[in-house]
Design an enzyme around this catalytic site. Structure first.
Site, PDB file in Angstrom:
ATOM      1  N   LYS A 125      27.896  33.953  35.417  1.00  0.00           N
ATOM      2  CA  LYS A 125      28.779  33.993  36.754  1.00  0.00           C
ATOM      3  C   LYS A 125      28.232  32.778  37.413  1.00  0.00           C
ATOM      4  CE  LYS A 125      30.518  38.447  36.514  1.00  0.00           C
ATOM      5  NZ  LYS A 125      29.690  38.634  35.208  1.00  0.00           N
ATOM      6  N   LYS A 149      31.871  40.943  42.552  1.00  0.00           N
ATOM      7  CA  LYS A 149      31.302  41.378  41.414  1.00  0.00           C
ATOM      8  C   LYS A 149      29.777  41.207  41.357  1.00  0.00           C
ATOM      9  CE  LYS A 149      33.822  37.915  39.460  1.00  0.00           C
ATOM     10  NZ  LYS A 149      34.339  37.109  38.558  1.00  0.00           N
ATOM     11  N   ARG A 159      40.422  34.066  27.640  1.00  0.00           N
ATOM     12  CA  ARG A 159      39.297  33.480  27.317  1.00  0.00           C
ATOM     13  C   ARG A 159      39.449  32.145  26.391  1.00  0.00           C
ATOM     14  NH1 ARG A 159      34.353  35.789  25.615  1.00  0.00           N
ATOM     15  NH2 ARG A 159      34.259  36.132  27.855  1.00  0.00           N
ATOM     16  N   ARG A 172      43.653  38.541  28.436  1.00  0.00           N
ATOM     17  CA  ARG A 172      43.334  39.741  28.820  1.00  0.00           C
ATOM     18  C   ARG A 172      44.049  40.439  29.912  1.00  0.00           C
ATOM     19  NH1 ARG A 172      37.415  38.230  28.168  1.00  0.00           N
ATOM     20  NH2 ARG A 172      38.092  36.756  29.692  1.00  0.00           N
ATOM     21  N   ARG A 176      41.143  44.745  36.492  1.00  0.00           N
ATOM     22  CA  ARG A 176      40.411  43.970  35.402  1.00  0.00           C
ATOM     23  C   ARG A 176      41.110  43.762  33.942  1.00  0.00           C
ATOM     24  NH1 ARG A 176      35.381  48.154  35.529  1.00  0.00           N
ATOM     25  NH2 ARG A 176      37.248  49.534  35.283  1.00  0.00           N
ATOM     26  N   ASP A 234      36.387  31.720  30.885  1.00  0.00           N
ATOM     27  CA  ASP A 234      37.107  32.607  31.566  1.00  0.00           C
ATOM     28  C   ASP A 234      38.137  31.864  32.817  1.00  0.00           C
ATOM     29  OD1 ASP A 234      36.208  34.454  29.927  1.00  0.00           O
ATOM     30  OD2 ASP A 234      35.001  35.566  31.263  1.00  0.00           O
ATOM     31  N   GLU A 241      34.075  32.220  34.948  1.00  0.00           N
ATOM     32  CA  GLU A 241      33.098  32.397  34.399  1.00  0.00           C
ATOM     33  C   GLU A 241      32.855  31.286  33.038  1.00  0.00           C
ATOM     34  OE1 GLU A 241      31.902  36.156  33.124  1.00  0.00           O
ATOM     35  OE2 GLU A 241      32.621  37.276  34.722  1.00  0.00           O
ATOM     36  N   ASN A 282      30.725  31.732  29.771  1.00  0.00           N
ATOM     37  CA  ASN A 282      30.029  32.892  28.861  1.00  0.00           C
ATOM     38  C   ASN A 282      29.391  32.067  27.684  1.00  0.00           C
ATOM     39  OD1 ASN A 282      31.010  35.460  29.743  1.00  0.00           O
ATOM     40  ND2 ASN A 282      32.821  34.067  29.749  1.00  0.00           N
TER      41      ASN A 282
END
Length: 328
Positions: free
Chosen positions: A135, A170, A220, A235, A243, A283, A291, A293
């Site tokens: 994050k 979050k 992604r 997504r 979400r 993301d 984000e 990742n």
């Protein structure tokens, strides 16, 4: 090559969607030797080396090696042998432990870094894993993110909401969409949500201005060996869900990178690769990055299944190239 995967339990693998399985399958096709352990198996004793206690050598079944993306396999491997294995004795260690980035994950990165001192090659680099909490890593690249606040303060969160009206809250250690809340202009339940996430001021929370392009998906974008994969997996939230995470019921749709996606990916890819991050998952919602990742980025199989682009092969290509560029 002799490869050791530090991963979650094999019993938890879903062969139709697991990216670590996609890596293993491609490595097996090329004749590489596969070993696996869990983070809990890592150990070190003075006078010795970091060891995977009870590491298992995997023999993938013929069906698994021949399988395509999206194939469900009830039986996909056998354990060929079990032994204690010094990490410095394998060609490459692949850290694929899923989040959360908790204390045990943190300790595992220190053991992996000690293994590096002993001669092990670890991907992603342990120090880089620690330096890029998923994050918070976006804070280094403010030009690509939506207005964002990180704080323990309830008052600061309320002030941020008053300014931006529609916000996302979050936890910093969540995964798969866990613990994400949207609060609109009416501030309904904002106090309760703050108390839930910041544990009455004991834990920090990330708050971001809502990005309405989430309706088109939380994309992604994969970076492998310093280069972006040309397709993202969007997504897309379903029903009343805010979400898009697949774990939260989002629908995954592969699509070519947009110009905005490419600007972000091409800016970050060489920077992150130079830090020892062979594989990164960005993301992006609309043109805003949410984000970075680095622990165990996924979506290999969904992209392969829908586009034919073999992400697993590209990853093993990058791993082989990294090993050839800096042999021990």
């Amino acid at each position: 090559m002799k490869l050791l995967f530090v991963a979650d339990p094999l019993s938890a693998f879903n062969t139709y969607k697991d990216s670590t399985f996609a890596m293993m399958r491609e490595a097996a096709r090329r004749g590489h030797e596969l070993w696996v352990c869990e983070a809990a198996d890592l150990m070190w004793v003075s006078g010795g080396r970091v060891t995977a206690h009870g590491a298992r050598r995997l023999a993938l079944t013929a069906e698994a090696v021949a399988s395509q993306a999206g194939t469900r396999l009830a039986v996909w491997h056998e354990i060929a042998e079990t032994q204690d294995l010094a990490l410095a004795d394998v060609d490459a260690v692949l850290m694929r432990k899923d989040p959360p980035f908790d204390s045990e994950f943190f300790y595992a990165t220190h053991l992996l870094q000690q293994a590096e001192r002993e001669g092990a090659r670890v991907f992603n680099k342990p120090a880089a894993l620690r330096d890029h909490p998923e994050k918070l890593a976006i804070l280094e690249f403010p030009q690509f993110i939506t207005p964002t606040l990180v704080t323990r303060s309830a008052a600061a969160i309320r002030a941020f909401h008053a300014e931006h009206k529609d916000i996302i809250l979050k936890p910093l250690d969540g995964m798969g969409g866990m613990g994400i809340f949207r609060v609109k202009a009416d501030a309904l339940n904002l106090g309760s949500i703050i108390e839930t996430l910041n544990k009455n001021g004991a834990e920090s929370v990330m708050v971001q201005r809502f990005v309405p392009e989430i309706a088109q998906g939380d994309k992604r974008i994969l970076l492998i060996g310093g280069k972006p994969v040309p397709f993202s997996l969007a997504r897309i939230p379903q029903g009343t869900e805010v979400r898009g995470n697949l774990a939260a019921g989002g629908k995954g749709v592969a699509q070519p990178l947009t110009d905005a996606d490419l600007r972000i990916a091409q800016a970050l890819a060489p920077v992150l690769a130079a830090r020892g991050l062979l594989l990164v998952g960005l993301d992006v919602i609309g043109d805003k990055m949410t984000e970075i990742n680095v622990t165990s980025p996924t979506c290999f199989q969904e992209i392969m299944q829908q586009t034919g682009f073999d992400v697993g092969a590209v990853f093993i290509d990058a791993l082989e190239a990294a090993m050839a560029a800096a042999p021990r």
